[in-house]
Motif scaffolding. Structure first.
Motif, PDB file in Angstrom:
ATOM      1  N   ASP A 259     -24.480 -17.060  37.490  1.00 25.05           N
ATOM      2  CA  ASP A 259     -23.753 -15.996  37.017  1.00 25.05           C
ATOM      3  C   ASP A 259     -22.231 -16.255  36.655  1.00 25.05           C
ATOM      4  OD1 ASP A 259     -26.272 -14.321  36.760  1.00 25.05           O
ATOM      5  OD2 ASP A 259     -26.043 -13.862  38.723  1.00 25.05           O
ATOM      6  N   THR A 260     -21.686 -17.062  35.928  1.00 24.33           N
ATOM      7  CA  THR A 260     -20.699 -17.394  35.630  1.00 24.33           C
ATOM      8  C   THR A 260     -20.742 -18.150  34.544  1.00 24.33           C
ATOM      9  OG1 THR A 260     -18.217 -17.810  36.060  1.00 24.33           O
ATOM     10  CG2 THR A 260     -20.012 -19.103  37.355  1.00 24.33           C
ATOM     11  N   ARG A 305     -19.843 -12.069  34.806  1.00 24.92           N
ATOM     12  CA  ARG A 305     -19.556 -13.149  34.916  1.00 24.92           C
ATOM     13  C   ARG A 305     -18.353 -13.663  34.277  1.00 24.92           C
ATOM     14  NH1 ARG A 305     -24.964 -14.299  30.687  1.00 24.92           N
ATOM     15  NH2 ARG A 305     -26.620 -13.583  32.178  1.00 24.92           N
ATOM     16  N   LYS A 308     -16.211 -13.096  38.048  1.00 23.73           N
ATOM     17  CA  LYS A 308     -16.484 -14.233  38.687  1.00 23.73           C
ATOM     18  C   LYS A 308     -15.670 -15.381  38.003  1.00 23.73           C
ATOM     19  CE  LYS A 308     -20.168 -16.278  41.529  1.00 23.73           C
ATOM     20  NZ  LYS A 308     -22.171 -16.669  41.385  1.00 23.73           N
ATOM     21  N   LEU A 311     -12.840 -15.268  39.737  1.00 17.23           N
ATOM     22  CA  LEU A 311     -12.619 -15.784  41.276  1.00 17.23           C
ATOM     23  C   LEU A 311     -12.715 -17.221  41.105  1.00 17.23           C
ATOM     24  CD1 LEU A 311     -14.190 -12.870  42.312  1.00 17.23           C
ATOM     25  CD2 LEU A 311     -11.576 -13.396  42.252  1.00 17.23           C
ATOM     26  N   SER A 312     -13.751 -18.290  40.946  1.00 19.24           N
ATOM     27  CA  SER A 312     -13.993 -19.326  40.884  1.00 19.24           C
ATOM     28  C   SER A 312     -12.388 -20.128  40.139  1.00 19.24           C
ATOM     29  CB  SER A 312     -14.960 -19.661  39.816  1.00 19.24           C
ATOM     30  OG  SER A 312     -14.395 -19.402  39.152  1.00 19.24           O
ATOM     31  N   LEU A 378     -18.743 -10.816  45.565  1.00 21.09           N
ATOM     32  CA  LEU A 378     -18.248 -11.805  44.739  1.00 21.09           C
ATOM     33  C   LEU A 378     -17.463 -12.946  44.932  1.00 21.09           C
ATOM     34  CD1 LEU A 378     -17.576  -9.185  41.880  1.00 21.09           C
ATOM     35  CD2 LEU A 378     -19.250 -10.982  41.980  1.00 21.09           C
ATOM     36  N   GLU A 381     -20.015 -15.147  46.710  1.00 24.74           N
ATOM     37  CA  GLU A 381     -20.964 -16.071  45.829  1.00 24.74           C
ATOM     38  C   GLU A 381     -19.470 -17.127  45.173  1.00 24.74           C
ATOM     39  OE1 GLU A 381     -22.353 -13.426  43.087  1.00 24.74           O
ATOM     40  OE2 GLU A 381     -24.116 -13.092  44.596  1.00 24.74           O
ATOM     41  N   ALA A 382     -18.637 -17.434  45.261  1.00 23.64           N
ATOM     42  CA  ALA A 382     -17.632 -18.157  44.394  1.00 23.64           C
ATOM     43  C   ALA A 382     -17.145 -19.113  45.415  1.00 23.64           C
ATOM     44  CB  ALA A 382     -16.153 -17.550  43.799  1.00 23.64           C
ATOM     45  N   ASP A 385     -20.561 -21.367  46.092  1.00 27.45           N
ATOM     46  CA  ASP A 385     -20.393 -21.784  44.687  1.00 27.45           C
ATOM     47  C   ASP A 385     -20.091 -23.407  44.550  1.00 27.45           C
ATOM     48  OD1 ASP A 385     -21.816 -20.042  43.319  1.00 27.45           O
ATOM     49  OD2 ASP A 385     -20.837 -18.902  41.976  1.00 27.45           O
TER      50      ASP A 385
END
Length: 408
Positions: A259-260, A305, A308, A311-312, A378, A381-382, A385
């Motif tokens: 979802d990114t 997406r 995210k 944030l990634s 979020l 999850e970042a 991942d």
């Protein structure tokens, strides 16, 4: 013996028109180069009938739904003897959309098919036409990919002499048409800069941020004759729907983040930071936005997406700044170290992002609301991942070796 290559299209939507174009590209490659093309379609769409009809015209076509992909991957994971087979299978074929994971599956299937290179296209493209002819990227790719850099002829040669004995690891180009990230409708809106500048590297000046925003996701000029540059390729000049790899994809996988957007661009940065020879060409694909993306549900999913992705980048900027090699062990160590950063700076990014979306108004207010509601998840999850990615890098060599010994 002819070179075996893999031309891949991952899709989760109806894209028969695009597949017909890629079938033509495969035929072109076999007619003009001494290669056998394995056309691979990784198909998660609900109705695959139209795709099957188009692929019936391909000389060597592999049309795999998720069930067939999972069956193949299960055998690969079992053969590789990984520490956590169930988790590893989930990272390769997650239940949520993942641009990186679908491309990793293509890398493993290509290894099983004996292919030395992977050439990726996407389902929302078609090829330019010039002087009555389709302009296929694979022409530029096969002219250089895997060859010693010293033997490659290009319009411009900017490669340092110390790199000339290395093989060309990557050949790519960009796109024309719609923006690669669907923010075209708000380019002139108050708040666009506030949002897009959030993916800039920490410490960037205002001038650098404005240059990044101006350049981001905008594509290139239409084709007007072949132009190629032999160099270490700037990641900002190429896109993953017009890319090919030789060797590198068997060393390092892509982040399996779900979802990114942007999770599939990592190898482009590896090639850059490791100083690997590449060829940049101008056979850009034509990118277009599907109607589904403009629907209310499609809009909200896509914007989340993008959120995210921002944030990634807290982790990826850390990695890119320190990465100097394509050695998997070194990269995995840097990836892990990125997760040890304090969370507070990324919490501030989430706050600024929510505020930027709210400033845009209209249905972007709903995105801001959702970011506020899901903020902690979020952020979690970042980081997760990235932790998952480090573990996948650790297992990648074994998975590739197992794939080579596994029938599709």
């Amino acid at each position: 013996m002819k070179r075996q290559i893999c031309l891949v299209v991952p899709t989760n939507r109806e894209c028969s028109a695009t597949l017909a174009e890629v079938v033509a590209e495969a035929e072109y490659a076999e007619h003009h180069f001494d290669v056998d093309v394995h056309l691979l379609v990784l198909d998660s769409s609900a109705d695959r009938t139209g795709h099957a009809k188009v692929l019936a015209d391909a000389r060597t076509g592999w049309h795999l739904d998720e069930a067939r992909q999972r069956e193949f991957l299960s055998r690969v994971v079992d053969r590789a003897g990984v520490a956590e087979p169930g988790r590893m299978l989930d990272l390769l074929l997650p239940s949520k959309p993942s641009y990186g994971a679908c491309t990793n599956r293509a890398f493993l299937i290509a290894a099983a098919l004996g292919c030395e290179s992977v050439h990726r296209r996407d389902s929302d493209l078609y090829f330019q036409t010039y002087a009555g002819q389709k302009i296929f990227p694979i022409h530029a790719e096969l002219s250089a990919l895997g060859r010693p850099a010293r033997d490659v002829r290009a319009t411009e040669d900017r490669l340092d002499d110390s790199r000339r004995d290395l093989p060309v690891a990557m050949v790519g180009a960009s796109f024309v048409g719609d923006m690669s990230v669907d923010v075209e409708d708000i380019r002139d809106a108050d708040g666009y800069y506030d949002l897009v500048s959030l993916w800039a590297a920490p410490g960037s000046t205002d001038t650098e941020k404005r240059a990044l925003v101006e350049e981001s996701f905008t594509g290139s000029a239409p084709f007007d004759g072949d132009h190629t540059v032999l160099s270490v390729v700037d990641p900002m000049r190429v896109d993953m729907h017009n890319i090919s790899f030789h060797g590198l994809h068997e060393k390092v996988p892509l982040p399996p983040a779900t979802d990114t957007i942007g999770s599939d661009y990592f190898l482009i940065h590896v090639a850059d930071r490791a100083g690997l020879p590449g060829l940049l060409h101008n056979r850009h694909i034509v990118n277009f936005h599907t109607a589904e993306r403009k629907s209310d549900a499609g809009f909200l999913a896509y914007q989340m997406r993008f959120a995210k992705f921002i944030l990634s980048m807290y982790y990826f900027h850390f990695i890119y700044e320190r990465m100097t090699t394509d050695n998997p062990e070194d990269i995995a160590a840097i990836v892990r170290a990125s997760t040890w950063q304090p969370r507070e700076p990324n919490e501030e990014q989430a706050h600024l992002m929510e505020r930027a979306y709210r400033k845009l108004g209209g249905r972007f207010t709903g995105v801001a609301d959702l970011i506020g509601q899901r903020r902690d998840m979020l952020l979690f999850e970042a980081r997760r991942d990235i932790e998952d990615y480090a573990d996948l890098i650790d297992e990648w060599a074994g998975l590739v070796a197992a794939a080579r010994a596994t029938h599709v």
